[in-house]
Motif scaffolding. Structure first.
Motif, PDB file in Angstrom:
ATOM      1  N   GLY A  59      47.046  37.854  34.772  1.00 49.51           N
ATOM      2  CA  GLY A  59      45.903  38.405  34.050  1.00 49.51           C
ATOM      3  C   GLY A  59      45.903  39.909  34.012  1.00 49.51           C
ATOM      4  O   GLY A  59      44.895  40.527  33.630  1.00 49.51           O
ATOM      5  N   HIS A  70      44.260  28.613  36.647  1.00 54.88           N
ATOM      6  CA  HIS A  70      45.258  29.159  35.730  1.00 54.88           C
ATOM      7  C   HIS A  70      46.662  29.088  36.324  1.00 54.88           C
ATOM      8  O   HIS A  70      47.621  28.745  35.626  1.00 54.88           O
ATOM      9  CB  HIS A  70      44.890  30.610  35.411  1.00 54.88           C
ATOM     10  N   ASP A  84      41.738  42.984  23.851  1.00 52.89           N
ATOM     11  CA  ASP A  84      41.785  42.134  25.042  1.00 52.89           C
ATOM     12  C   ASP A  84      40.427  41.490  25.288  1.00 52.89           C
ATOM     13  O   ASP A  84      39.396  42.179  25.247  1.00 52.89           O
ATOM     14  CB  ASP A  84      42.183  42.977  26.258  1.00 52.89           C
ATOM     15  N   THR A 111      37.878  31.558  29.014  1.00 54.04           N
ATOM     16  CA  THR A 111      38.469  32.594  29.853  1.00 54.04           C
ATOM     17  C   THR A 111      39.508  33.363  29.040  1.00 54.04           C
ATOM     18  O   THR A 111      40.124  32.810  28.131  1.00 54.04           O
ATOM     19  CB  THR A 111      39.134  32.018  31.112  1.00 54.04           C
ATOM     20  N   GLY A 113      44.727  39.346  26.327  1.00 54.18           N
ATOM     21  CA  GLY A 113      44.333  37.937  26.320  1.00 54.18           C
ATOM     22  C   GLY A 113      43.310  37.632  25.253  1.00 54.18           C
ATOM     23  O   GLY A 113      42.549  38.502  24.826  1.00 54.18           O
ATOM     24  N   PHE A 161      41.287  31.867  38.405  1.00 54.49           N
ATOM     25  CA  PHE A 161      42.648  32.329  38.680  1.00 54.49           C
ATOM     26  C   PHE A 161      43.469  31.196  39.296  1.00 54.49           C
ATOM     27  O   PHE A 161      44.617  30.957  38.922  1.00 54.49           O
ATOM     28  CB  PHE A 161      42.575  33.534  39.611  1.00 54.49           C
ATOM     29  N   ILE A 202      41.947  35.019  30.854  1.00 54.66           N
ATOM     30  CA  ILE A 202      42.858  35.370  31.935  1.00 54.66           C
ATOM     31  C   ILE A 202      44.325  35.307  31.529  1.00 54.66           C
ATOM     32  O   ILE A 202      45.163  36.018  32.094  1.00 54.66           O
ATOM     33  CB  ILE A 202      42.606  34.470  33.170  1.00 54.66           C
ATOM     34  N   ASP A 203      44.655  34.485  30.565  1.00 56.67           N
ATOM     35  CA  ASP A 203      46.064  34.288  30.207  1.00 56.67           C
ATOM     36  C   ASP A 203      46.531  35.410  29.282  1.00 56.67           C
ATOM     37  O   ASP A 203      46.549  35.275  28.061  1.00 56.67           O
ATOM     38  CB  ASP A 203      46.248  32.929  29.530  1.00 56.67           C
ATOM     39  N   LYS A 204      46.930  36.539  29.880  1.00 54.09           N
ATOM     40  CA  LYS A 204      47.375  37.694  29.098  1.00 54.09           C
ATOM     41  C   LYS A 204      48.828  37.511  28.655  1.00 54.09           C
ATOM     42  O   LYS A 204      49.656  37.009  29.413  1.00 54.09           O
ATOM     43  CB  LYS A 204      47.261  38.989  29.918  1.00 54.09           C
ATOM     44  N   HIS A 257      33.148  40.538  35.187  1.00 56.87           N
ATOM     45  CA  HIS A 257      34.428  41.150  34.856  1.00 56.87           C
ATOM     46  C   HIS A 257      34.251  42.270  33.844  1.00 56.87           C
ATOM     47  O   HIS A 257      33.295  42.282  33.072  1.00 56.87           O
ATOM     48  CB  HIS A 257      35.385  40.100  34.281  1.00 56.87           C
TER      49      HIS A 257
END
Length: 222
Positions: free
Chosen positions: A93, A135, A53, A24, A9, A132, A26-28, A61
């Protein structure tokens, strides 16, 4: 048992995170690889254990005990049926989308060899948060994810190296205790009375979770 997808991500500004900078990772998204995997250092200073990443907020995190996040494709497929829409690899994620492996049923401290050289160790479950939920764009997502009880697993990097999509995953050590990722998740999220049982994992249980148990037992003392 194998790696279906490696997912990385980038830091992106979104309207749904509670972080002051609005960023963020989170969007891998799937990448071809190879990707170098390494121990990033303690939480607070270390970020992702996957080269390239983004982990935007290292207070909560990343770090050695959350260096890599794995999720089972079989669980994503079940979520597809529940939600009625396709879910690509990386959408939760996760860094590793794997198949043929019961990720949430893995024991804390379990060791996986990924490809010819990398060794990862199971540490703890993923805890859902408001980012999360935003997302995913699903109402009551944190509640639904918690009720499902399939959180996926964070992994520590014991032996660094490169991994690729299609690499085999082999369980090379399974501890004698029966404290699974799913049990830790249930104890942390819905059934606090289970927390003392987590200590059966001994030193395999990360310090962060041991501290949660310590505080809980202190509150229960007469």
């Amino acid at each position: 048992m194998k790696v279906l997808s490696l997912n990385l991500g980038s830091a992106v500004a979104v309207p749904y995170t509670q972080q002051p900078d609005g960023l963020t990772g989170i969007d891998k998204r799937p990448v071809d690889g190879p990707v170098r995997v390494f121990a990033p250092g303690p939480k607070g200073t270390g970020a992702s254990g996957m080269t390239g990443d983004a982990v935007c907020h290292t207070r909560h995190h990343g770090g050695d005990d959350q260096a890599v996040y794995a999720y089972a494709r079989e669980d994503l497929d079940e979520w597809e049926r529940d939600l009625g829409r396709p879910l690509r690899s990386g959408v939760f994620g996760e860094n590793l989308t794997v198949s043929g492996l019961d990720v949430s049923g893995a024991r804390v401290g379990e060791r996986w060899r990924v490809g010819p050289e990398v060794v990862l160790q199971v540490t703890s479950p993923r805890i859902p948060c408001g980012t999360f939920q935003g997302h995913m764009g699903e109402p009551q997502w944190v509640k639904r994810f918690t009720a499902k009880g399939a959180p996926g697993a964070y992994l520590r990097v014991l032996t660094p190296g490169e991994i690729r999509p299609g690499d085999a995953v082999e369980v090379i050590h399974r501890p004698g205790h029966d404290v699974t990722v799913a049990l830790v998740f249930r104890a942390l999220m819905v059934e606090r009375a289970l927390l003392p049982r987590l200590l059966e994992a001994g030193e395999d249980l990360p310090a962060e979770e041991r501290e949660v148990v310590r505080k809980y037992r202190g509150r229960q003392a007469p």
